[in-house]
Design a protein around this motif. Sequence first.
Motif, PDB file in Angstrom:
ATOM      1  N   ILE A 132     -15.900 -68.106  27.140  1.00 57.01           N
ATOM      2  CA  ILE A 132     -16.502 -66.795  27.414  1.00 57.01           C
ATOM      3  C   ILE A 132     -18.015 -66.929  27.582  1.00 57.01           C
ATOM      4  O   ILE A 132     -18.600 -66.360  28.496  1.00 57.01           O
ATOM      5  N   LYS A 133     -18.649 -67.710  26.710  1.00 51.38           N
ATOM      6  CA  LYS A 133     -20.102 -67.918  26.792  1.00 51.38           C
ATOM      7  C   LYS A 133     -20.484 -68.575  28.124  1.00 51.38           C
ATOM      8  O   LYS A 133     -21.420 -68.151  28.798  1.00 51.38           O
ATOM      9  N   GLN A 134     -19.745 -69.608  28.506  1.00 52.93           N
ATOM     10  CA  GLN A 134     -20.024 -70.293  29.772  1.00 52.93           C
ATOM     11  C   GLN A 134     -19.773 -69.373  30.961  1.00 52.93           C
ATOM     12  O   GLN A 134     -20.502 -69.420  31.960  1.00 52.93           O
ATOM     13  N   THR A 135     -18.742 -68.536  30.867  1.00 51.64           N
ATOM     14  CA  THR A 135     -18.448 -67.580  31.934  1.00 51.64           C
ATOM     15  C   THR A 135     -19.591 -66.582  32.083  1.00 51.64           C
ATOM     16  O   THR A 135     -20.008 -66.278  33.206  1.00 51.64           O
ATOM     17  N   GLU A 136     -20.106 -66.087  30.965  1.00 51.64           N
ATOM     18  CA  GLU A 136     -21.252 -65.171  31.011  1.00 51.64           C
ATOM     19  C   GLU A 136     -22.446 -65.807  31.708  1.00 51.64           C
ATOM     20  O   GLU A 136     -23.099 -65.179  32.544  1.00 51.64           O
ATOM     21  N   GLY A 143     -18.128 -59.113  29.663  1.00 52.05           N
ATOM     22  CA  GLY A 143     -18.655 -57.846  30.170  1.00 52.05           C
ATOM     23  C   GLY A 143     -18.578 -57.757  31.684  1.00 52.05           C
ATOM     24  O   GLY A 143     -19.427 -57.151  32.322  1.00 52.05           O
ATOM     25  N   ALA A 144     -17.545 -58.374  32.272  1.00 55.19           N
ATOM     26  CA  ALA A 144     -17.407 -58.441  33.725  1.00 55.19           C
ATOM     27  C   ALA A 144     -16.267 -57.548  34.211  1.00 55.19           C
ATOM     28  O   ALA A 144     -15.473 -57.043  33.416  1.00 55.19           O
ATOM     29  N   ASP A 145     -16.197 -57.358  35.513  1.00 56.47           N
ATOM     30  CA  ASP A 145     -15.106 -56.633  36.156  1.00 56.47           C
ATOM     31  C   ASP A 145     -14.164 -57.626  36.808  1.00 56.47           C
ATOM     32  O   ASP A 145     -14.613 -58.601  37.422  1.00 56.47           O
ATOM     33  N   ILE A 146     -12.871 -57.356  36.686  1.00 53.40           N
ATOM     34  CA  ILE A 146     -11.879 -58.178  37.384  1.00 53.40           C
ATOM     35  C   ILE A 146     -11.782 -57.651  38.812  1.00 53.40           C
ATOM     36  O   ILE A 146     -11.460 -56.484  39.027  1.00 53.40           O
ATOM     37  N   LEU A 153     -13.940 -62.788  39.136  1.00 51.46           N
ATOM     38  CA  LEU A 153     -14.722 -61.906  38.268  1.00 51.46           C
ATOM     39  C   LEU A 153     -16.084 -61.603  38.892  1.00 51.46           C
ATOM     40  O   LEU A 153     -16.662 -62.453  39.564  1.00 51.46           O
ATOM     41  N   TYR A 154     -16.581 -60.384  38.630  1.00 48.19           N
ATOM     42  CA  TYR A 154     -17.908 -59.984  39.111  1.00 48.19           C
ATOM     43  C   TYR A 154     -18.673 -59.321  37.976  1.00 48.19           C
ATOM     44  O   TYR A 154     -18.122 -58.522  37.216  1.00 48.19           O
ATOM     45  N   LYS A 155     -19.941 -59.667  37.883  1.00 48.38           N
ATOM     46  CA  LYS A 155     -20.850 -58.987  36.960  1.00 48.38           C
ATOM     47  C   LYS A 155     -22.234 -59.017  37.593  1.00 48.38           C
ATOM     48  O   LYS A 155     -22.716 -60.078  37.980  1.00 48.38           O
ATOM     49  N   GLU A 156     -22.859 -57.848  37.691  1.00 51.48           N
ATOM     50  CA  GLU A 156     -24.190 -57.764  38.284  1.00 51.48           C
ATOM     51  C   GLU A 156     -25.187 -58.530  37.418  1.00 51.48           C
ATOM     52  O   GLU A 156     -25.222 -58.378  36.204  1.00 51.48           O
ATOM     53  N   SER A 157     -25.984 -59.357  38.055  1.00 43.94           N
ATOM     54  CA  SER A 157     -26.964 -60.180  37.354  1.00 43.94           C
ATOM     55  C   SER A 157     -28.196 -59.358  37.011  1.00 43.94           C
ATOM     56  O   SER A 157     -28.631 -58.509  37.791  1.00 43.94           O
ATOM     57  N   LYS A 158     -28.761 -59.613  35.831  1.00 39.34           N
ATOM     58  CA  LYS A 158     -29.988 -58.924  35.428  1.00 39.34           C
ATOM     59  C   LYS A 158     -31.215 -59.601  36.031  1.00 39.34           C
ATOM     60  O   LYS A 158     -32.168 -58.950  36.397  1.00 39.34           O
TER      61      LYS A 158
END
Length: 97
Positions: free
Chosen positions: A33-37, A70-73, A83-88
């Motif tokens: 999970i940490k690596q995925t984040e 904290g991502a969207d499938i 998976l998608y998660k908007e980058s800060k």
Amino acid sequence: MLTGKQKRFLRKEAHHLKPVFQVGKGGVSANLIKQTEEALEARELIKLNILQNNAVDKEDTARQIADGAGADIVQIIGNTIILYKESKESKQITLPE
């Protein structure tokens, strides 16, 4: 939450990507999970592969990873999760409305 139009766009963007991680018989770990984040922060859109020896249901596996990171499938197709998660820090993908 992603709309259908946004998911279609992201599926198109992810088509050429190679899987970044593989989920094996160990299942979902805190390290995965940490690596995925971290990968999502750097790339925003990633693919993961679920190996045949994973005993857990692929939808459950995808949900655990997405919730933890904290991502969207975007899609689960075969043994591949997108998976998608908007980058800060490094925003690269602009989603359609």
